[in-house]
Motif scaffolding. Structure first.
Motif, PDB file in Angstrom:
ATOM      1  N   GLN A  42       0.818  -1.209   0.000  1.00 30.17           N
ATOM      2  CA  GLN A  42       0.000   0.000   0.000  1.00 30.17           C
ATOM      3  C   GLN A  42       0.856   1.264   0.000  1.00 30.17           C
ATOM      4  O   GLN A  42       0.563   2.218  -0.736  1.00 30.17           O
ATOM      5  N   VAL A  43       1.899   1.276   0.810  1.00 27.97           N
ATOM      6  CA  VAL A  43       2.738   2.468   0.897  1.00 27.97           C
ATOM      7  C   VAL A  43       3.517   2.678  -0.402  1.00 27.97           C
ATOM      8  O   VAL A  43       3.627   3.807  -0.894  1.00 27.97           O
ATOM      9  N   PHE A  44       4.049   1.626  -0.982  1.00 29.21           N
ATOM     10  CA  PHE A  44       4.757   1.769  -2.254  1.00 29.21           C
ATOM     11  C   PHE A  44       3.810   2.329  -3.309  1.00 29.21           C
ATOM     12  O   PHE A  44       4.185   3.206  -4.083  1.00 29.21           O
ATOM     13  N   ASN A  45       2.566   1.853  -3.329  1.00 27.84           N
ATOM     14  CA  ASN A  45       1.603   2.373  -4.302  1.00 27.84           C
ATOM     15  C   ASN A  45       1.252   3.827  -4.030  1.00 27.84           C
ATOM     16  O   ASN A  45       1.036   4.604  -4.956  1.00 27.84           O
ATOM     17  N   GLU A  46       1.194   4.205  -2.765  1.00 29.73           N
ATOM     18  CA  GLU A  46       0.939   5.606  -2.433  1.00 29.73           C
ATOM     19  C   GLU A  46       2.042   6.497  -2.998  1.00 29.73           C
ATOM     20  O   GLU A  46       1.766   7.533  -3.613  1.00 29.73           O
ATOM     21  N   VAL A  47       3.276   6.101  -2.823  1.00 29.28           N
ATOM     22  CA  VAL A  47       4.399   6.884  -3.343  1.00 29.28           C
ATOM     23  C   VAL A  47       4.403   6.841  -4.867  1.00 29.28           C
ATOM     24  O   VAL A  47       4.646   7.853  -5.525  1.00 29.28           O
ATOM     25  N   ARG A  48       4.105   5.686  -5.466  1.00 29.97           N
ATOM     26  CA  ARG A  48       4.023   5.608  -6.933  1.00 29.97           C
ATOM     27  C   ARG A  48       3.013   6.626  -7.459  1.00 29.97           C
ATOM     28  O   ARG A  48       3.254   7.291  -8.456  1.00 29.97           O
ATOM     29  N   GLY A  49       1.884   6.751  -6.758  1.00 28.34           N
ATOM     30  CA  GLY A  49       0.860   7.710  -7.173  1.00 28.34           C
ATOM     31  C   GLY A  49       1.350   9.144  -7.142  1.00 28.34           C
ATOM     32  O   GLY A  49       0.979   9.952  -7.995  1.00 28.34           O
ATOM     33  N   THR A  50       2.215   9.471  -6.181  1.00 29.91           N
ATOM     34  CA  THR A  50       2.708  10.849  -6.078  1.00 29.91           C
ATOM     35  C   THR A  50       3.656  11.206  -7.208  1.00 29.91           C
ATOM     36  O   THR A  50       3.881  12.388  -7.453  1.00 29.91           O
ATOM     37  N   VAL A  51       4.211  10.200  -7.875  1.00 33.52           N
ATOM     38  CA  VAL A  51       5.102  10.480  -9.005  1.00 33.52           C
ATOM     39  C   VAL A  51       4.437  10.130 -10.337  1.00 33.52           C
ATOM     40  O   VAL A  51       5.093  10.033 -11.365  1.00 33.52           O
ATOM     41  N   GLY A  52       3.102   9.937 -10.310  1.00 36.25           N
ATOM     42  CA  GLY A  52       2.347   9.726 -11.532  1.00 36.25           C
ATOM     43  C   GLY A  52       2.381   8.318 -12.093  1.00 36.25           C
ATOM     44  O   GLY A  52       2.064   8.123 -13.265  1.00 36.25           O
ATOM     45  N   LEU A  53       2.748   7.352 -11.270  1.00 36.14           N
ATOM     46  CA  LEU A  53       2.781   5.967 -11.733  1.00 36.14           C
ATOM     47  C   LEU A  53       1.526   5.233 -11.281  1.00 36.14           C
ATOM     48  O   LEU A  53       0.998   5.508 -10.206  1.00 36.14           O
ATOM     49  N   PRO A  54       1.058   4.267 -12.070  1.00 39.81           N
ATOM     50  CA  PRO A  54      -0.112   3.487 -11.661  1.00 39.81           C
ATOM     51  C   PRO A  54       0.265   2.523 -10.533  1.00 39.81           C
ATOM     52  O   PRO A  54       1.441   2.215 -10.340  1.00 39.81           O
ATOM     53  N   PRO A  55      -0.725   2.050  -9.800  1.00 42.83           N
ATOM     54  CA  PRO A  55      -0.442   1.078  -8.742  1.00 42.83           C
ATOM     55  C   PRO A  55       0.191  -0.191  -9.318  1.00 42.83           C
ATOM     56  O   PRO A  55      -0.089  -0.573 -10.453  1.00 42.83           O
ATOM     57  N   ILE A  56       1.038  -0.797  -8.529  1.00 37.91           N
ATOM     58  CA  ILE A  56       1.646  -2.072  -8.913  1.00 37.91           C
ATOM     59  C   ILE A  56       0.775  -3.184  -8.328  1.00 37.91           C
ATOM     60  O   ILE A  56       0.317  -3.081  -7.187  1.00 37.91           O
ATOM     61  N   GLU A  57       0.506  -4.198  -9.119  1.00 38.32           N
ATOM     62  CA  GLU A  57      -0.331  -5.313  -8.667  1.00 38.32           C
ATOM     63  C   GLU A  57       0.347  -6.058  -7.517  1.00 38.32           C
ATOM     64  O   GLU A  57       1.572  -6.117  -7.437  1.00 38.32           O
ATOM     65  N   GLU A  58      -0.469  -6.651  -6.657  1.00 38.93           N
ATOM     66  CA  GLU A  58       0.050  -7.300  -5.449  1.00 38.93           C
ATOM     67  C   GLU A  58       1.083  -8.377  -5.752  1.00 38.93           C
ATOM     68  O   GLU A  58       2.145  -8.416  -5.125  1.00 38.93           O
ATOM     69  N   GLU A  59       0.813  -9.264  -6.696  1.00 40.09           N
ATOM     70  CA  GLU A  59       1.759 -10.349  -6.984  1.00 40.09           C
ATOM     71  C   GLU A  59       3.061  -9.823  -7.574  1.00 40.09           C
ATOM     72  O   GLU A  59       4.139 -10.323  -7.261  1.00 40.09           O
ATOM     73  N   ASP A  60       2.965  -8.812  -8.433  1.00 42.38           N
ATOM     74  CA  ASP A  60       4.165  -8.204  -9.009  1.00 42.38           C
ATOM     75  C   ASP A  60       4.989  -7.542  -7.905  1.00 42.38           C
ATOM     76  O   ASP A  60       6.213  -7.680  -7.852  1.00 42.38           O
ATOM     77  N   PHE A  61       4.304  -6.832  -7.003  1.00 41.59           N
ATOM     78  CA  PHE A  61       5.003  -6.196  -5.891  1.00 41.59           C
ATOM     79  C   PHE A  61       5.688  -7.242  -5.028  1.00 41.59           C
ATOM     80  O   PHE A  61       6.869  -7.124  -4.693  1.00 41.59           O
ATOM     81  N   ARG A  62       4.954  -8.277  -4.651  1.00 40.21           N
ATOM     82  CA  ARG A  62       5.499  -9.327  -3.787  1.00 40.21           C
ATOM     83  C   ARG A  62       6.739  -9.951  -4.413  1.00 40.21           C
ATOM     84  O   ARG A  62       7.759 -10.131  -3.756  1.00 40.21           O
ATOM     85  N   SER A  63       6.655 -10.253  -5.695  1.00 44.18           N
ATOM     86  CA  SER A  63       7.784 -10.867  -6.400  1.00 44.18           C
ATOM     87  C   SER A  63       9.007  -9.951  -6.391  1.00 44.18           C
ATOM     88  O   SER A  63      10.126 -10.375  -6.082  1.00 44.18           O
ATOM     89  N   LYS A  64       8.789  -8.677  -6.737  1.00 46.98           N
ATOM     90  CA  LYS A  64       9.896  -7.723  -6.759  1.00 46.98           C
ATOM     91  C   LYS A  64      10.464  -7.496  -5.364  1.00 46.98           C
ATOM     92  O   LYS A  64      11.674  -7.423  -5.189  1.00 46.98           O
ATOM     93  N   TYR A  65       9.586  -7.372  -4.383  1.00 48.48           N
ATOM     94  CA  TYR A  65      10.015  -7.116  -3.004  1.00 48.48           C
ATOM     95  C   TYR A  65      10.907  -8.252  -2.506  1.00 48.48           C
ATOM     96  O   TYR A  65      11.991  -8.016  -1.963  1.00 48.48           O
ATOM     97  N   LEU A  66      10.456  -9.483  -2.717  1.00 47.79           N
ATOM     98  CA  LEU A  66      11.239 -10.640  -2.265  1.00 47.79           C
ATOM     99  C   LEU A  66      12.541 -10.767  -3.051  1.00 47.79           C
ATOM    100  O   LEU A  66      13.577 -11.130  -2.489  1.00 47.79           O
ATOM    101  N   GLN A  67      12.506 -10.455  -4.334  1.00 51.32           N
ATOM    102  CA  GLN A  67      13.720 -10.471  -5.148  1.00 51.32           C
ATOM    103  C   GLN A  67      14.714  -9.441  -4.617  1.00 51.32           C
ATOM    104  O   GLN A  67      15.903  -9.710  -4.509  1.00 51.32           O
ATOM    105  N   GLY A  68      14.219  -8.257  -4.266  1.00 51.59           N
ATOM    106  CA  GLY A  68      15.079  -7.213  -3.706  1.00 51.59           C
ATOM    107  C   GLY A  68      15.669  -7.621  -2.366  1.00 51.59           C
ATOM    108  O   GLY A  68      16.842  -7.362  -2.088  1.00 51.59           O
ATOM    109  N   LEU A  69      14.857  -8.247  -1.519  1.00 49.56           N
ATOM    110  CA  LEU A  69      15.356  -8.704  -0.226  1.00 49.56           C
ATOM    111  C   LEU A  69      16.461  -9.746  -0.372  1.00 49.56           C
ATOM    112  O   LEU A  69      17.350  -9.833   0.476  1.00 49.56           O
ATOM    113  N   SER A  70      16.409 -10.512  -1.455  1.00 50.60           N
ATOM    114  CA  SER A  70      17.424 -11.538  -1.657  1.00 50.60           C
ATOM    115  C   SER A  70      18.628 -11.025  -2.446  1.00 50.60           C
ATOM    116  O   SER A  70      19.481 -11.797  -2.852  1.00 50.60           O
TER     117      SER A  70
END
Length: 78
Positions: A42-70
């Protein structure tokens, strides 16, 4: 975080600050991993909105987030 370019680092920093503000505002204690993922999404999507980007879908976010953590290279704000 060290693998991010300057713009992505700045956006992630804003996101973390927003997340910390939200946690303080609602008096959240240690959330479950699912709750933590949803809050981050939710917070990442809030910030995306402030820079004019559409929300990122939950599964895409989860995948990217976990990839980043690793240690993988991911972009949330492009």
């Amino acid at each position: 975080m060290t693998r991010l370019d300057q713009a992505e680092f700045a956006a992630v920093t804003r996101t973390v600050q927003s997340l910390n503000g939200l946690i303080e505002k609602v008096g959240l204690t240690v959330p479950s991993s699912d709750e933590w993922m949803e809050i981050n999404h939710q917070v990442f999507n809030e910030v995306r909105g402030t820079v004019g980007l559409p929300p990122i879908e939950e599964e895409d976010f989860r995948s990217k987030y976990l990839q980043g953590l690793s240690g993988g290279y991911v972009r949330f704000f492009e």
